[in-house]
Write a protein that holds these residues in place. Structure first.
Motif, PDB file in Angstrom:
ATOM      1  N   MET A 114      43.946 -24.105  -9.769  1.00 12.14           N
ATOM      2  CA  MET A 114      43.828 -22.840 -10.072  1.00 12.14           C
ATOM      3  C   MET A 114      43.179 -22.736  -8.934  1.00 12.14           C
ATOM      4  SD  MET A 114      42.343 -24.456 -13.997  1.00 12.14           S
ATOM      5  CE  MET A 114      41.643 -22.419 -14.094  1.00 12.14           C
ATOM      6  N   LEU A 115      42.387 -23.419  -7.693  1.00 14.54           N
ATOM      7  CA  LEU A 115      41.684 -22.544  -6.716  1.00 14.54           C
ATOM      8  C   LEU A 115      42.088 -22.564  -5.894  1.00 14.54           C
ATOM      9  CD1 LEU A 115      38.621 -25.441  -6.168  1.00 14.54           C
ATOM     10  CD2 LEU A 115      38.564 -23.706  -7.071  1.00 14.54           C
ATOM     11  N   ALA A 116      43.315 -23.475  -5.771  1.00 10.60           N
ATOM     12  CA  ALA A 116      44.515 -22.526  -4.925  1.00 10.60           C
ATOM     13  C   ALA A 116      45.101 -21.038  -5.033  1.00 10.60           C
ATOM     14  CB  ALA A 116      45.640 -23.668  -4.698  1.00 10.60           C
ATOM     15  N   ARG A 117      45.627 -20.719  -6.551  1.00 12.35           N
ATOM     16  CA  ARG A 117      45.685 -19.508  -6.522  1.00 12.35           C
ATOM     17  C   ARG A 117      44.764 -18.361  -6.072  1.00 12.35           C
ATOM     18  NH1 ARG A 117      48.630 -19.367 -12.836  1.00 12.35           N
ATOM     19  NH2 ARG A 117      50.382 -21.353 -12.618  1.00 12.35           N
ATOM     20  N   LEU A 118      43.520 -18.526  -6.597  1.00  9.89           N
ATOM     21  CA  LEU A 118      42.838 -17.706  -6.858  1.00  9.89           C
ATOM     22  C   LEU A 118      42.505 -17.239  -5.527  1.00  9.89           C
ATOM     23  CD1 LEU A 118      40.537 -16.137  -7.803  1.00  9.89           C
ATOM     24  CD2 LEU A 118      38.981 -17.724  -7.488  1.00  9.89           C
ATOM     25  N   GLY A 119      42.589 -18.650  -4.092  1.00  6.72           N
ATOM     26  CA  GLY A 119      42.726 -18.290  -3.178  1.00  6.72           C
ATOM     27  C   GLY A 119      42.683 -17.862  -2.155  1.00  6.72           C
ATOM     28  N   PHE A 120      44.475 -18.130  -2.338  1.00 13.16           N
ATOM     29  CA  PHE A 120      45.985 -17.541  -2.064  1.00 13.16           C
ATOM     30  C   PHE A 120      45.811 -15.954  -2.512  1.00 13.16           C
ATOM     31  CE2 PHE A 120      49.806 -15.698  -1.803  1.00 13.16           C
ATOM     32  CZ  PHE A 120      51.100 -16.407  -0.433  1.00 13.16           C
TER      33      PHE A 120
ATOM     34  N   ILE B  63      44.607  -9.264  -7.512  1.00 11.01           N
ATOM     35  CA  ILE B  63      44.306 -10.291  -7.905  1.00 11.01           C
ATOM     36  C   ILE B  63      44.132 -10.920  -8.880  1.00 11.01           C
ATOM     37  CG2 ILE B  63      42.669 -12.096  -7.094  1.00 11.01           C
ATOM     38  CD1 ILE B  63      41.958  -9.614  -4.985  1.00 11.01           C
ATOM     39  N   MET B  64      44.314 -11.311  -9.985  1.00  9.83           N
ATOM     40  CA  MET B  64      43.900 -11.503 -11.484  1.00  9.83           C
ATOM     41  C   MET B  64      45.394 -11.605 -12.291  1.00  9.83           C
ATOM     42  SD  MET B  64      40.970 -12.978 -10.782  1.00  9.83           S
ATOM     43  CE  MET B  64      41.359 -14.025 -13.110  1.00  9.83           C
ATOM     44  N   ASP B  65      45.905 -10.758 -11.630  1.00  6.55           N
ATOM     45  CA  ASP B  65      47.294 -11.114 -11.933  1.00  6.55           C
ATOM     46  C   ASP B  65      48.518 -11.736 -11.145  1.00  6.55           C
ATOM     47  OD1 ASP B  65      46.753  -8.950 -14.328  1.00  6.55           O
ATOM     48  OD2 ASP B  65      48.024  -7.038 -12.900  1.00  6.55           O
ATOM     49  N   PHE B  66      48.395 -11.507  -9.745  1.00 12.00           N
ATOM     50  CA  PHE B  66      48.946 -12.461  -9.178  1.00 12.00           C
ATOM     51  C   PHE B  66      47.961 -14.127  -9.605  1.00 12.00           C
ATOM     52  CE2 PHE B  66      50.359 -15.021  -5.093  1.00 12.00           C
ATOM     53  CZ  PHE B  66      51.917 -14.397  -5.136  1.00 12.00           C
ATOM     54  N   ALA B  67      47.641 -13.796  -9.319  1.00  9.99           N
ATOM     55  CA  ALA B  67      46.719 -15.203  -9.627  1.00  9.99           C
ATOM     56  C   ALA B  67      47.001 -15.748 -11.237  1.00  9.99           C
ATOM     57  CB  ALA B  67      45.262 -15.298  -9.269  1.00  9.99           C
ATOM     58  N   GLU B  68      46.961 -15.243 -12.292  1.00  8.25           N
ATOM     59  CA  GLU B  68      47.251 -15.487 -13.808  1.00  8.25           C
ATOM     60  C   GLU B  68      46.090 -16.002 -13.928  1.00  8.25           C
ATOM     61  OE1 GLU B  68      51.271 -17.546 -13.489  1.00  8.25           O
ATOM     62  OE2 GLU B  68      52.228 -16.070 -13.018  1.00  8.25           O
ATOM     63  N   LEU B  69      44.788 -15.607 -14.087  1.00 12.59           N
ATOM     64  CA  LEU B  69      44.084 -16.271 -14.043  1.00 12.59           C
ATOM     65  C   LEU B  69      42.931 -16.076 -14.511  1.00 12.59           C
ATOM     66  CD1 LEU B  69      43.111 -18.440 -10.916  1.00 12.59           C
ATOM     67  CD2 LEU B  69      43.413 -19.542 -12.728  1.00 12.59           C
ATOM     68  N   TRP B  70      43.188 -14.942 -15.945  1.00 12.06           N
ATOM     69  CA  TRP B  70      42.770 -13.575 -16.454  1.00 12.06           C
ATOM     70  C   TRP B  70      42.140 -14.677 -17.359  1.00 12.06           C
ATOM     71  CZ3 TRP B  70      41.484  -8.849 -15.788  1.00 12.06           C
ATOM     72  CH2 TRP B  70      41.344  -8.634 -14.279  1.00 12.06           C
ATOM     73  N   GLU B  71      42.280 -15.815 -18.199  1.00 14.65           N
ATOM     74  CA  GLU B  71      41.912 -16.057 -19.413  1.00 14.65           C
ATOM     75  C   GLU B  71      40.473 -16.932 -19.053  1.00 14.65           C
ATOM     76  OE1 GLU B  71      43.103 -19.965 -22.139  1.00 14.65           O
ATOM     77  OE2 GLU B  71      44.442 -19.041 -21.051  1.00 14.65           O
ATOM     78  N   PHE B  72      40.206 -16.972 -17.803  1.00 14.17           N
ATOM     79  CA  PHE B  72      39.511 -18.134 -16.908  1.00 14.17           C
ATOM     80  C   PHE B  72      37.777 -17.000 -16.119  1.00 14.17           C
ATOM     81  CE2 PHE B  72      42.755 -20.746 -17.295  1.00 14.17           C
ATOM     82  CZ  PHE B  72      42.387 -21.896 -18.350  1.00 14.17           C
ATOM     83  N   VAL B  73      38.648 -16.016 -16.022  1.00 13.45           N
ATOM     84  CA  VAL B  73      38.196 -15.201 -15.224  1.00 13.45           C
ATOM     85  C   VAL B  73      36.126 -15.293 -15.300  1.00 13.45           C
ATOM     86  CG1 VAL B  73      37.773 -12.589 -17.249  1.00 13.45           C
ATOM     87  CG2 VAL B  73      38.090 -12.704 -14.565  1.00 13.45           C
ATOM     88  N   ASP B  74      35.565 -15.280 -15.661  1.00 15.70           N
ATOM     89  CA  ASP B  74      34.368 -15.248 -16.241  1.00 15.70           C
ATOM     90  C   ASP B  74      33.511 -16.679 -16.155  1.00 15.70           C
ATOM     91  OD1 ASP B  74      33.160 -12.887 -15.932  1.00 15.70           O
ATOM     92  OD2 ASP B  74      34.426 -12.564 -17.742  1.00 15.70           O
ATOM     93  N   VAL B  75      34.434 -18.029 -16.241  1.00 13.71           N
ATOM     94  CA  VAL B  75      34.391 -19.491 -16.531  1.00 13.71           C
ATOM     95  C   VAL B  75      34.027 -19.774 -14.788  1.00 13.71           C
ATOM     96  CG1 VAL B  75      35.784 -21.377 -16.481  1.00 13.71           C
ATOM     97  CG2 VAL B  75      36.065 -20.029 -17.781  1.00 13.71           C
ATOM     98  N   ALA B  76      32.470 -20.722 -14.501  1.00 12.01           N
ATOM     99  CA  ALA B  76      32.995 -21.067 -12.529  1.00 12.01           C
ATOM    100  C   ALA B  76      33.347 -21.581 -12.937  1.00 12.01           C
ATOM    101  CB  ALA B  76      31.477 -21.944 -13.377  1.00 12.01           C
ATOM    102  N   ILE B  77      34.155 -21.631 -11.434  1.00  6.87           N
ATOM    103  CA  ILE B  77      35.006 -22.384 -10.377  1.00  6.87           C
ATOM    104  C   ILE B  77      35.025 -23.667 -10.347  1.00  6.87           C
ATOM    105  CG2 ILE B  77      35.667 -19.976  -9.838  1.00  6.87           C
ATOM    106  CD1 ILE B  77      35.125 -21.179  -6.781  1.00  6.87           C
ATOM    107  N   LYS B  78      33.988 -24.609 -10.599  1.00  4.55           N
ATOM    108  CA  LYS B  78      33.664 -25.552 -10.368  1.00  4.55           C
ATOM    109  C   LYS B  78      34.733 -26.286 -11.360  1.00  4.55           C
ATOM    110  CE  LYS B  78      29.329 -25.772 -13.098  1.00  4.55           C
ATOM    111  NZ  LYS B  78      27.909 -25.773 -12.557  1.00  4.55           N
ATOM    112  N   ASN B  79      34.552 -25.557 -12.343  1.00  3.53           N
ATOM    113  CA  ASN B  79      35.771 -26.017 -13.474  1.00  3.53           C
ATOM    114  C   ASN B  79      36.928 -25.946 -13.507  1.00  3.53           C
ATOM    115  OD1 ASN B  79      33.235 -27.202 -15.084  1.00  3.53           O
ATOM    116  ND2 ASN B  79      33.382 -25.018 -15.993  1.00  3.53           N
ATOM    117  N   PHE B  80      37.711 -24.946 -12.358  1.00  2.00           N
ATOM    118  CA  PHE B  80      39.373 -24.901 -12.060  1.00  2.00           C
ATOM    119  C   PHE B  80      39.624 -25.998 -11.312  1.00  2.00           C
ATOM    120  CE2 PHE B  80      39.409 -20.015 -11.348  1.00  2.00           C
ATOM    121  CZ  PHE B  80      38.651 -20.103 -12.612  1.00  2.00           C
TER     122      PHE B  80
END
Length: 243
Positions: free
Chosen positions: A155-161, A134-151
Motif C-alpha cells: 500500500m505504501l508503494a502504491r501511494l508513493g509511486f 493519485i487516489m484512483d491510481f493507487a486504488e486506496l480510496w477505502e483507506f484515504v483517511d487512515v494513518a499510513i502506519k497501518n499500511f
C-alpha cells in the motif's frame, strides 16, 4: 553538459566509514570518540564512476547486492553527497528510493499526499487538481483517511509511486519499489513508466529483475564492486551480466 544530456555522472566515488567494533551505548561511543579510540574501516561503495544519460532515455542499473546501485541512485537524486566527483542534473527529479521516505506515518494518506506535494514544490491548488488522479491510481480510496502506519508495504508503494508520477517530472528515479506489491499493480506501474518515457521523461531505475530492466530500459549500467563494468544497450549488458 551537452544540450541533450540530462544527467552527467563524472568520477563519482563514495566512501563510508564502517565501525569494526561493537559499541553498546551512546556514552561509550562519546568517550571513545573524545579519546580518539574509535576504529573504522574505509568502504568504497563507488569508485570513479562516470556515465551520462540523455533526455528521454531509460537506464537500468544492474549488479549484485553491494555493487553500489542504490548508492549511485541516491547520489544522482542529491540524497547523498559523493566523496569525490560530481553529478550534473538538468531537470526536476522525482525520487522513489526508499519505501515510505518523505511520509509521516502518523498522518493519513490524504494528508501525506499534500505533505509530499509541498515537498515537491506544488501548491495546495495543484495538489487539489491531482488528488483524485493519485487516489484512483493507487486504488486506496477505502483507506484515504487512515494513518499510513497501518499500511502494508504494498500500500505504501502504491501511494508513493502514485504521488511521484502524478507530476510528470523530467527525471524519475526508482529503486526496487516496483518489486513491492501485487503483480497487477506492478504491470500498472510499468505501463505508466512507459507512457512517461513516451512523453519524454528520463527514467533511472534499479531492479533485481533483469526481465523488468529489459522491458523498460533501453540502456543499462552494470556495476561491479562499485565500478562500471559495462554501459550500453540494455539487452546486451543484461545478457553479459547473466553469463
Amino acid at each position: 553538459m551537452e544540450n541533450d544530456v540530462i544527467i552527467d555522472v563524472s568520477g563519482i566515488s563514495m566512501m563510508f566509514n564502517l565501525s569494526n567494533e561493537k559499541i553498546d551505548n551512546i556514552k561509550e561511543y562519546v568517550i571513545k570518540f573524545l579519546k580518539r579510540e574509535l576504529m573504522f574501516n574505509e568502504f568504497w561503495a563507488l569508485k570513479d564512476v562516470s556515465f551520462s544519460i540523455k533526455k528521454g532515455e531509460s537506464v537500468g542499473l544492474v549488479g549484485l547486492n553491494g555493487s553500489g546501485k542504490s548508492t549511485m541512485l541516491k547520489v544522482i537524486a542529491g540524497v547523498m553527497k559523493p566523496t569525490k566527483g560530481k553529478v550534473l542534473v538538468n531537470g526536476t527529479i522525482a525520487p522513489l528510493i526508499e519505501l515510505g521516505a518523505g511520509f509521516d506515518t502518523d498522518l493519513s494518506a490524504r494528508e501525506n499526499i499534500y505533505l509530499n506535494g509541498a515537498m515537491l514544490g506544488f501548491s495546495k491548488k495543484q495538489m487539489n487538481e491531482k488528488f483524485n488522479e493519485i487516489m484512483d491510481f493507487a486504488e486506496l480510496w477505502e483507506f484515504v483517511d487512515v494513518a499510513i502506519k497501518n499500511f502494508s508495504s504494498g500500500m505504501l508503494a502504491r501511494l508513493g509511486f502514485s504521488i511521484a508520477t502524478a507530476s510528470r517530472p523530467d527525471i524519475l528515479i526508482v529503486d526496487e519499489i516496483l518489486a513491492v506489491g501485487d503483480y497487477k499493480f506492478q504491470q500498472k506501474c510499468e505501463e505508466r513508466i512507459n507512457k512517461m518515457i513516451e512523453d519524454g521523461t528520463t527514467i533511472v531505475m534499479v531492479s533485481h529483475s533483469i526481465d523488468q530492466v529489459k522491458r523498460i530500459c533501453k540502456k543499462a549500467v552494470w556495476l561491479e564492486s562499485g565500478k562500471v563494468r559495462m554501459y550500453g544497450d540494455a539487452d546486451y549488458v543484461c545478457q553479459e551480466y547473466q553469463q
